[in-house]
Design an enzyme around this catalytic site. Structure first.
Site, mmCIF file in Angstrom:
data_model
loop_
_atom_site.group_PDB
_atom_site.id
_atom_site.type_symbol
_atom_site.label_atom_id
_atom_site.label_comp_id
_atom_site.label_asym_id
_atom_site.label_seq_id
_atom_site.Cartn_x
_atom_site.Cartn_y
_atom_site.Cartn_z
ATOM 1 C CE LYS A 21 102.282 62.526 112.348
ATOM 2 N NZ LYS A 21 102.245 63.572 111.336
ATOM 3 N NE ARG A 23 97.191 65.383 113.665
ATOM 4 C CZ ARG A 23 97.496 64.304 112.932
ATOM 5 N NH1 ARG A 23 97.431 63.107 113.448
ATOM 6 N NH2 ARG A 23 97.863 64.463 111.688
ATOM 7 N NE ARG A 52 100.625 61.610 103.067
ATOM 8 C CZ ARG A 52 100.508 61.794 104.378
ATOM 9 N NH1 ARG A 52 101.473 61.465 105.198
ATOM 10 N NH2 ARG A 52 99.417 62.346 104.850
ATOM 11 N NE ARG A 72 95.412 60.709 104.324
ATOM 12 C CZ ARG A 72 96.191 60.992 105.377
ATOM 13 N NH1 ARG A 72 97.117 60.145 105.752
ATOM 14 N NH2 ARG A 72 96.033 62.109 106.029
HETATM 15 P P1 ADP Z 1 98.891 63.181 108.804
HETATM 16 O O1 ADP Z 1 99.763 62.861 109.969
HETATM 17 O O2 ADP Z 1 99.563 62.955 107.524
HETATM 18 O O3 ADP Z 1 98.234 64.516 108.912
HETATM 19 P P2 ADP Z 1 96.843 61.346 109.789
HETATM 20 O O4 ADP Z 1 96.426 60.165 109.038
HETATM 21 O O5 ADP Z 1 97.606 61.163 111.038
HETATM 22 O O6 ADP Z 1 97.668 62.209 108.736
HETATM 23 O O7 ADP Z 1 95.574 62.242 110.142
HETATM 24 C C1 ADP Z 1 94.605 62.577 109.187
HETATM 25 C C2 ADP Z 1 93.452 63.341 109.822
HETATM 26 O O8 ADP Z 1 92.835 62.532 110.849
HETATM 27 C C3 ADP Z 1 93.822 64.618 110.545
HETATM 28 O O9 ADP Z 1 93.945 65.710 109.656
HETATM 29 C C4 ADP Z 1 92.655 64.754 111.524
HETATM 30 O O10 ADP Z 1 91.493 65.229 110.886
HETATM 31 C C5 ADP Z 1 92.412 63.326 111.943
HETATM 32 N N1 ADP Z 1 93.216 62.967 113.139
HETATM 33 C C6 ADP Z 1 94.169 61.995 113.210
HETATM 34 N N2 ADP Z 1 94.734 61.957 114.430
HETATM 35 C C7 ADP Z 1 94.128 62.936 115.160
HETATM 36 C C8 ADP Z 1 94.271 63.406 116.490
HETATM 37 N N3 ADP Z 1 95.177 62.883 117.339
HETATM 38 N N4 ADP Z 1 93.463 64.424 116.887
HETATM 39 C C9 ADP Z 1 92.560 64.965 116.065
HETATM 40 N N5 ADP Z 1 92.382 64.581 114.803
HETATM 41 C C10 ADP Z 1 93.143 63.574 114.330
#
Ligand code: ADP
Ligand code: ZN
Length: 210
Positions: A13, A88, A123, A156
């Site tokens: 994404k 999400r 990653r 990460r």
């Molecule tokens: P990835 O898409 O690789 O899982 P992100 O950087 O988008 O990584 O998200 C990392 C973390 O940030 C998630 O596991 C969650 O804890 C938090 N997070 C990000 N976006 C959301 C969201 N829309 N709702 C809830 N938690 C979120």
């Protein structure tokens, strides 16, 4: 053009959002990056989010909805935006429907759990600007250094194997139902995520520019 990137953690994404962002000249709004930024700056929101994030859990809806709402109100979003990592959950999607923005496309990147698990170990992310890289599929020009800002590339904490499994579990339970939600709205664009970044981009552009 307003676009949502949907898909499992590690489906690509963020990578595709960066490419599309440049292609269309519109900003990417990454909730993950915004939360990590808040954490780095030691804000109250960041500290609250840390425990959820480290365990691979979702940060509570009201927190994320609040930051997206504020961000979408900024001027640079008026010409369009790409949402990466939001919504999400169904409540987040419903909240977005209530904000006054029209989404044209929801790009659903399909990658199997097996391939996700394989990919995650390679990653890396820029510590400074959040740009994603991969040791095999998406190398920086210089090892360990961000092409954009010269920042250091790191793994990460939540990309470690156990946390990846927890995040996939959360994805299947909470986020996957969004595909049906947007299909009903006629906005869903299914794209099979390829290991090659450019191939995936081609598939996306063909699907939305057709
Ligand atoms: P990835 O898409 O690789 O899982 P992100 O950087 O988008 O990584 O998200 C990392 C973390 O940030 C998630 O596991 C969650 O804890 C938090 N997070 C990000 N976006 C959301 C969201 N829309 N709702 C809830 N938690 C979120
Ligand atoms: Zn960078």
């Amino acid at each position: 053009m307003n676009i949502i990137m949907l898909g499992a953690p590690g489906a690509g994404k963020g990578t595709q959002a960066a490419v599309l962002s440049e292609h269309f000249g519109i900003p990417t709004i990454s909730t993950g990056n915004m939360i990590r930024e808040a954490l780095k700056n030691g804000t109250e929101m960041g500290l609250k989010a840390k425990s959820y994030m480290d365990e691979g859990k979702l940060v509570p809806d009201e927190v994320v909805i609040g930051i997206v709402k504020e961000r979408l109100a900024e001027d640079d979003c008026k010409k369009g935006f790409i949402l990466d990592g939001f919504p999400r959950t169904i409540p987040q999607a419903e909240a977005l429907d209530k904000m006054e923005v029209d989404i044209q496309y929801v790009i659903n990147l399909d990658v199997s759990d097996e391939r996700i698990i394989k990919r995650m170990s390679g990653r890396r992310v820029c510590e400074n600007c959040g740009r994603p890289y991969h040791l095999v599929n998406l190398k920086p020009k210089k090892d360990g250094v961000c092409d954009d800002c010269g920042g250091t590339l790191v793994q990460r904490k939540d990309d470690h194997p156990d946390t990846v499994l927890a995040r996939l579990d959360v994805y299947h339970k909470e986020t996957e139902p969004l595909a049906a939600y947007y299909k009903k709205q006629g906005k869903l664009v299914d794209v099979v995520g390829q290991d090659d970044v450019d191939e995936t981009t081609d598939l996306i552009l063909k699907a939305i520019e057709a």
